[in-house]
Write a protein that holds these residues in place. Structure first.
Motif, PDB file in Angstrom:
ATOM      1  N   VAL A 125      34.221  38.708  39.742  1.00 54.07           N
ATOM      2  CA  VAL A 125      35.624  38.973  40.671  1.00 54.07           C
ATOM      3  C   VAL A 125      36.572  40.452  39.138  1.00 54.07           C
ATOM      4  CG1 VAL A 125      37.657  38.898  42.263  1.00 54.07           C
ATOM      5  CG2 VAL A 125      35.043  38.418  42.448  1.00 54.07           C
ATOM      6  N   ALA A 126      36.846  38.771  38.512  1.00 56.73           N
ATOM      7  CA  ALA A 126      37.755  40.245  37.199  1.00 56.73           C
ATOM      8  C   ALA A 126      37.248  40.900  36.668  1.00 56.73           C
ATOM      9  CB  ALA A 126      38.389  38.042  36.907  1.00 56.73           C
ATOM     10  N   LEU A 127      36.235  41.038  36.363  1.00 59.69           N
ATOM     11  CA  LEU A 127      35.479  41.522  35.912  1.00 59.69           C
ATOM     12  C   LEU A 127      35.479  43.823  36.491  1.00 59.69           C
ATOM     13  CD1 LEU A 127      33.106  40.050  33.270  1.00 59.69           C
ATOM     14  CD2 LEU A 127      35.300  40.994  32.268  1.00 59.69           C
ATOM     15  N   ALA A 128      34.934  42.959  37.456  1.00 60.34           N
ATOM     16  CA  ALA A 128      34.573  44.008  38.911  1.00 60.34           C
ATOM     17  C   ALA A 128      36.088  44.979  38.709  1.00 60.34           C
ATOM     18  CB  ALA A 128      34.536  43.663  39.499  1.00 60.34           C
ATOM     19  N   VAL A 129      37.434  44.390  39.240  1.00 63.69           N
ATOM     20  CA  VAL A 129      38.203  44.355  39.127  1.00 63.69           C
ATOM     21  C   VAL A 129      38.656  45.707  38.132  1.00 63.69           C
ATOM     22  CG1 VAL A 129      41.088  44.509  39.559  1.00 63.69           C
ATOM     23  CG2 VAL A 129      39.284  43.768  41.106  1.00 63.69           C
ATOM     24  N   LEU A 130      39.032  44.835  36.930  1.00 64.24           N
ATOM     25  CA  LEU A 130      38.912  45.598  35.499  1.00 64.24           C
ATOM     26  C   LEU A 130      37.876  46.937  35.530  1.00 64.24           C
ATOM     27  CD1 LEU A 130      40.547  45.494  33.031  1.00 64.24           C
ATOM     28  CD2 LEU A 130      39.018  43.987  31.687  1.00 64.24           C
ATOM     29  N   GLY A 131      37.102  46.645  36.024  1.00 66.48           N
ATOM     30  CA  GLY A 131      36.272  47.627  35.669  1.00 66.48           C
ATOM     31  C   GLY A 131      36.601  48.906  36.316  1.00 66.48           C
ATOM     32  N   ALA A 132      36.844  48.359  38.034  1.00 67.01           N
ATOM     33  CA  ALA A 132      37.208  49.111  38.484  1.00 67.01           C
ATOM     34  C   ALA A 132      38.887  50.249  37.876  1.00 67.01           C
ATOM     35  CB  ALA A 132      37.316  48.689  39.969  1.00 67.01           C
ATOM     36  N   GLY A 133      39.302  49.552  37.679  1.00 67.46           N
ATOM     37  CA  GLY A 133      41.324  49.834  37.153  1.00 67.46           C
ATOM     38  C   GLY A 133      40.619  50.885  35.911  1.00 67.46           C
ATOM     39  N   LEU A 134      39.837  50.953  35.254  1.00 67.34           N
ATOM     40  CA  LEU A 134      39.920  51.613  33.962  1.00 67.34           C
ATOM     41  C   LEU A 134      38.671  53.011  34.547  1.00 67.34           C
ATOM     42  CD1 LEU A 134      38.279  48.606  31.140  1.00 67.34           C
ATOM     43  CD2 LEU A 134      40.020  50.288  31.019  1.00 67.34           C
ATOM     44  N   ILE A 135      37.980  52.350  35.505  1.00 64.90           N
ATOM     45  CA  ILE A 135      37.415  53.622  35.949  1.00 64.90           C
ATOM     46  C   ILE A 135      38.568  54.612  36.948  1.00 64.90           C
ATOM     47  CG2 ILE A 135      35.878  54.919  37.808  1.00 64.90           C
ATOM     48  CD1 ILE A 135      33.709  52.618  37.129  1.00 64.90           C
ATOM     49  N   ALA A 136      39.328  54.387  37.358  1.00 61.75           N
ATOM     50  CA  ALA A 136      40.383  55.052  38.058  1.00 61.75           C
ATOM     51  C   ALA A 136      41.565  55.595  37.363  1.00 61.75           C
ATOM     52  CB  ALA A 136      41.021  53.962  39.262  1.00 61.75           C
ATOM     53  N   LEU A 137      41.837  54.779  35.562  1.00 62.48           N
ATOM     54  CA  LEU A 137      42.408  55.447  35.070  1.00 62.48           C
ATOM     55  C   LEU A 137      42.922  56.704  34.636  1.00 62.48           C
ATOM     56  CD1 LEU A 137      45.010  53.898  33.185  1.00 62.48           C
ATOM     57  CD2 LEU A 137      43.208  53.696  31.382  1.00 62.48           C
ATOM     58  N   PRO A 138      41.718  57.370  34.485  1.00 65.81           N
ATOM     59  CA  PRO A 138      41.743  59.100  34.258  1.00 65.81           C
ATOM     60  C   PRO A 138      42.417  59.568  35.221  1.00 65.81           C
ATOM     61  CG  PRO A 138      39.550  57.714  32.729  1.00 65.81           C
ATOM     62  CD  PRO A 138      40.601  57.134  34.189  1.00 65.81           C
ATOM     63  N   VAL A 139      41.662  59.416  36.854  1.00 68.83           N
ATOM     64  CA  VAL A 139      41.833  60.100  37.988  1.00 68.83           C
ATOM     65  C   VAL A 139      43.292  59.601  37.817  1.00 68.83           C
ATOM     66  CG1 VAL A 139      41.431  60.175  40.197  1.00 68.83           C
ATOM     67  CG2 VAL A 139      40.106  59.449  38.713  1.00 68.83           C
ATOM     68  N   LEU A 140      44.402  58.640  37.774  1.00 66.39           N
ATOM     69  CA  LEU A 140      45.381  58.437  37.872  1.00 66.39           C
ATOM     70  C   LEU A 140      46.214  58.988  36.650  1.00 66.39           C
ATOM     71  CD1 LEU A 140      45.756  54.683  38.607  1.00 66.39           C
ATOM     72  CD2 LEU A 140      45.722  56.901  40.213  1.00 66.39           C
ATOM     73  N   ALA A 141      45.883  59.107  35.065  1.00 64.38           N
ATOM     74  CA  ALA A 141      46.852  60.035  34.636  1.00 64.38           C
ATOM     75  C   ALA A 141      47.180  61.286  34.272  1.00 64.38           C
ATOM     76  CB  ALA A 141      46.189  60.117  32.741  1.00 64.38           C
ATOM     77  N   ALA A 142      45.755  62.307  35.292  1.00 66.93           N
ATOM     78  CA  ALA A 142      45.486  63.766  35.510  1.00 66.93           C
ATOM     79  C   ALA A 142      46.803  63.871  36.539  1.00 66.93           C
ATOM     80  CB  ALA A 142      44.107  63.927  36.446  1.00 66.93           C
TER      81      ALA A 142
END
Length: 142
Positions: A125-142
């Motif tokens: 679960v921690a790895l899935a949340v971390l992966g989802a956070g890393l995927i969403a990071l470029p979207v939030l930065a824009a």
């Protein structure tokens, strides 16, 4: 008060299986102190004649108890990886050595395995949340 126990071993040579057991060399224990007879008491069972049958599982008892204690402490305190892993290994070793307290060893194995399974689910679960956070990071930065 004195308690006496006599262990008789069969006399060497052929005998009829339907007949009464032959009397051989006897070992006598008085007041709780055992003395050895011929040393063949356990040899008929295919084991080591120097080790009494009741002592075989006693060597694995501390391993079984340690596994059980680590399992309980892991569940109560939330230890998640090293204690359950150690407890699981100790429980399996105790079972393979023929622990006198097989139930305690089994409880230790199951408790520790359950805690390791919980750890594995939490890590996933921690790895899935971390992966989802890393995927969403470029979207939030824009």
């Amino acid at each position: 008060m004195s308690a006496t126990m006599t262990i008789q071993t069969p006399a060497p040579g052929p005998r009829d299986p339907d007949s009464a057991p032959a009397t051989g060399v006897a070992a006598t224990a008085t007041a709780g102190t055992a003395t050895a007879g011929t040393g063949l008491e356990n040899a008929d069972a295919g084991g080591d004649p120097r080790i009494a049958p009741r002592d075989r599982g006693e060597a694995a008892r501390p391993l079984a108890v340690t596994s059980f204690v680590l399992g309980i402490v892991s569940v109560v305190s939330g230890w998640t990886f090293f204690a359950p892993l150690t407890g699981l290994v100790l429980g399996i070793v105790a079972l393979r050595r023929g622990a006198a307290d097989r139930a305690i060893a089994l409880w230790g194995v199951w408790l520790n395995a359950a805690m390791l399974a919980i750890w594995a689910v939490l890590a996933f679960v921690a790895l899935a949340v971390l992966g989802a956070g890393l995927i969403a990071l470029p979207v939030l930065a824009a």
